[in-house]
Scaffold this motif. Structure first.
Motif: not given
Length: 610
Positions: A561-566, A568-575, A589-596
């Motif tokens: 869960e923590q990695k998925a939220k990180i 999302i933050t990266q999408i907001k700050e960089k892209y 814009v639909a932002m998806y953070g997916i952690a595996f």
């Protein structure tokens, strides 16, 4: 003049020639398999099935038998053409055998290599009719034979035109089923009531083409009856030789045949008949001054184990030698994989890749695997899929040349076999087949892809998480085939393959992987049309949604869960800052953070107006 390499005249040798018209000269180079002519005649039962992968010389072997035994139809006493072909080969040293048998036995030779189709029962039946007509047209001297009755000549003429005649299905079926028996009887009569050798090449090609259709069993019956009339109940049969890739005994094609044997891959008597031995290749390389390429040939094209011999794929050796003759700096490549139909292997794998994931990981690391062996496969068994207890794919890959038997077959369970990848060429071929199964060419994979893409249309991130997890259990192990794999690249490749199987083929959708956006490269970016929910339409914006996906890898389950939220933050700050400049028509814009982590994933989702 620059030499080039082709299969030689009558296709019973590999021949380097410098005549465009296909004739051969004294500077031809031969890989001589002629000693097997005597072995085939005396050391096999009346009917023999030879099974080997495609492009290993099965057709050349039959053509050699045809060229050696067939009499001259104009003058059976004239052996000048036989002497021209065989006088420099080993078989000619056996004087007694040549005097007794060379040019002395009528031969009926038919190939089904190009007769398969899966476009309908009548089309498949017409494919057999074309093969029969092509066969009959090799024996046009029968139309004028003084030994045939007028009725037989009329029947023969019908056979030469069988693919062109407009006949009711029932009549065509009868003619197809009786055709080889009739041709055999005509040849026997023309040559003074002698019994006939019948050669059938690639008998299983039409069966494999029809395998995944609803008319398969009807078509199989026609094939069975046609071959049964030629071999099982034919009193004029001197000897029968059949070639194919698969034995398929459960097809009942050969049920009840007397004096029938299968020359399988492990038969020691005919170990070196198909393909090149190490000595063959060493002599060839010495002849053309390519001795320094020996290790390259060995790494890329050696490694098959038939009976008691290690064997090179002859098609690859010939093709690479031809390339070197043209360009001495030519690099080896995969010639064999693109020379024929491999639909059976593709279907068997595509049905359920996860069944084979662990074993593929071992194989692609250069290891061997111990698996159940099914030497009597039914095509419908392959189509219906496999399980851990019945993994049919390994038997298919073995019989079609993608795998070979390990030399060490000790300490195996009953009905098991130890298999490995033979060489670099086949390893690349296998990897290509695996990759193809994760594209739009695999309907089952596309179905899963469509289900996943549907979640992006609906902004249903919870369902997306569920479906991705399910897909990973089916496919991720196949990607993860090497130790030390970069895990983020692995999951990115998996997700990119899954989405691009559907989205990348749609013209209206922009789709990109590792896309330059804002201050970095987003893992996956694509546009969707007509799927805006819960947002007021904005002036100047179209009804389009931009999807940005960022992948992360967690060290453990709790970190997902923590990695998925990180992400999302990266999408907001960089892209996000680069979106309006590159996608001004996107309303949201639909932002998806997916952690595996292993075969689990966690999806975080946010959506903003653009």
């Amino acid at each position: 003049m620059q030499k080039r390499i082709i299969p030689g005249i009558n296709a019973f040798k590999y021949c380097f020639i410098d005549q465009i018209d296909g004739s051969y000269t004294d500077n031809s180079y031969y890989v001589d398999k002629s000693p097997y002519i005597e072995k085939a005649l005396f050391e096999l039962k009346n009917i023999a099935l030879f099974t080997r992968p495609r492009r290993f010389g099965k057709s050349m072997f039959l053509s050699m038998l045809d060229s050696f035994f067939s009499p001259n139809p104009k003058d059976p006493c004239d052996l000048s053409n036989h002497e021209k072909l065989f006088s420099k080969l080993d078989i000619y040293k056996n004087t007694d055998f040549c005097q007794k048998y060379m040019g002395k036995i009528p031969v009926l030779y038919i190939t089904f290599a190009n007769s398969g189709t899966n476009t309908g029962y009548l089309s498949s039946l017409n494919g057999l009719a074309r093969a029969i007509a092509d066969c009959a047209n090799q024996y046009l001297f029968l139309a004028e034979s003084k030994y045939l009755t007028e009725s037989q000549k009329a029947q023969f003429n019908d056979l030469t035109q069988l693919s062109d005649l407009i006949l009711p299905k029932e009549i065509l079926e009868v003619k197809v089923q009786s055709s080889l028996n009739l041709l055999c009887a005509m040849l026997s009569r023309h040559y003074g009531e002698k019994n006939v050798i019948i050669l059938v090449d690639e008998y299983d090609v039409p069966l494999s083409k029809a395998a995944f259709t609803n008319y398969y069993y009807d078509f199989k019956t026609i094939m069975s009856n046609m071959l049964g009339c030629a071999f099982k109940t034919n009193t004029l049969l001197a000897k029968g030789f059949i070639t194919g890739c698969l034995r398929v005994a459960k097809e009942s094609i050969f049920t009840g045949w007397n004096n029938f044997c299968v020359v399988d891959y492990d038969d020691p008597t005919f170990s070196s008949l198909f393909g090149f031995t190490d000595d063959d290749v060493l002599k060839l390389l010495k002849n053309f001054g390519f001795e320094d390429k020996y290790q390259t040939y060995k790494d890329w094209y050696d490694g098959y184990h038939f009976g008691e011999c290690d064997i090179y794929c002859p098609w690859d050796v010939v093709s690479y030698t031809a390339a070197l003759l043209k360009n001495p700096q030519a690099r080896p490549k995969t010639y064999w994989n693109h020379t024929g139909n491999n639909e059976l292997a593709v279907v068997a794998f595509a049905n359920d890749p996860n069944t084979y994931a662990d074993e593929f990981s071992e194989l692609l690391q250069g290891k061997s695997i111990d698996v159940p062996f099914f030497d009597d496969l039914n095509y419908k068994m392959v189509e219906s899929g496999s399980s851990k207890n019945t993994p049919y794919l390994w038997s298919v890959l073995y019989m079609t040349g993608y795998l070979t038997a390990d030399k060490d077959q000790s300490n195996l369970k009953e009905k098991y076999i130890r298999l490995r990848i033979p060489n670099k060429c086949v390893k690349e071929c296998l990897q290509e087949q695996i990759d193809l199964s994760f594209t739009s060419k695999n309907p089952k994979y596309v179905k899963k892809s469509n289900e996943i893409v549907e979640c992006f249309f609906n902004d249903d991130f919870a369902e997306l998480q569920r479906r991705l997890t399910k897909a990973m259990y089916a496919y991720v192990s196949i990607y993860d085939t090497q130790k030390g794999t970069d895990k983020e690249s692995l999951y990115h490749a998996f997700l990119n393959g899954t989405l691009s199987a559907t989205l990348d083929v749609e013209d209206q959708n922009f789709y990109a992987s590792n896309y330059k956006l804002g201050d970095g490269r987003a893992d996956i970016v694509f546009l969707l049309n007509g799927c805006i929910k819960d947002f007021v339409e904005r002036p100047g914006k179209f009804n389009r949604k931009l999807v940005i996906i960022e992948c992360k890898v967690a060290a453990n389950h709790d970190e997902l869960e923590q990695k998925a939220k990180i992400a999302i933050t990266q999408i907001k700050e960089k892209y996000l800052k680069g979106v309006d400049g590159k996608f001004p028509d996107a309303a949201v814009v639909a932002m998806y953070g997916i952690a595996f982590y292993k075969k689990e994933c966690k999806v975080s989702f946010e959506c903003v107006q653009n």
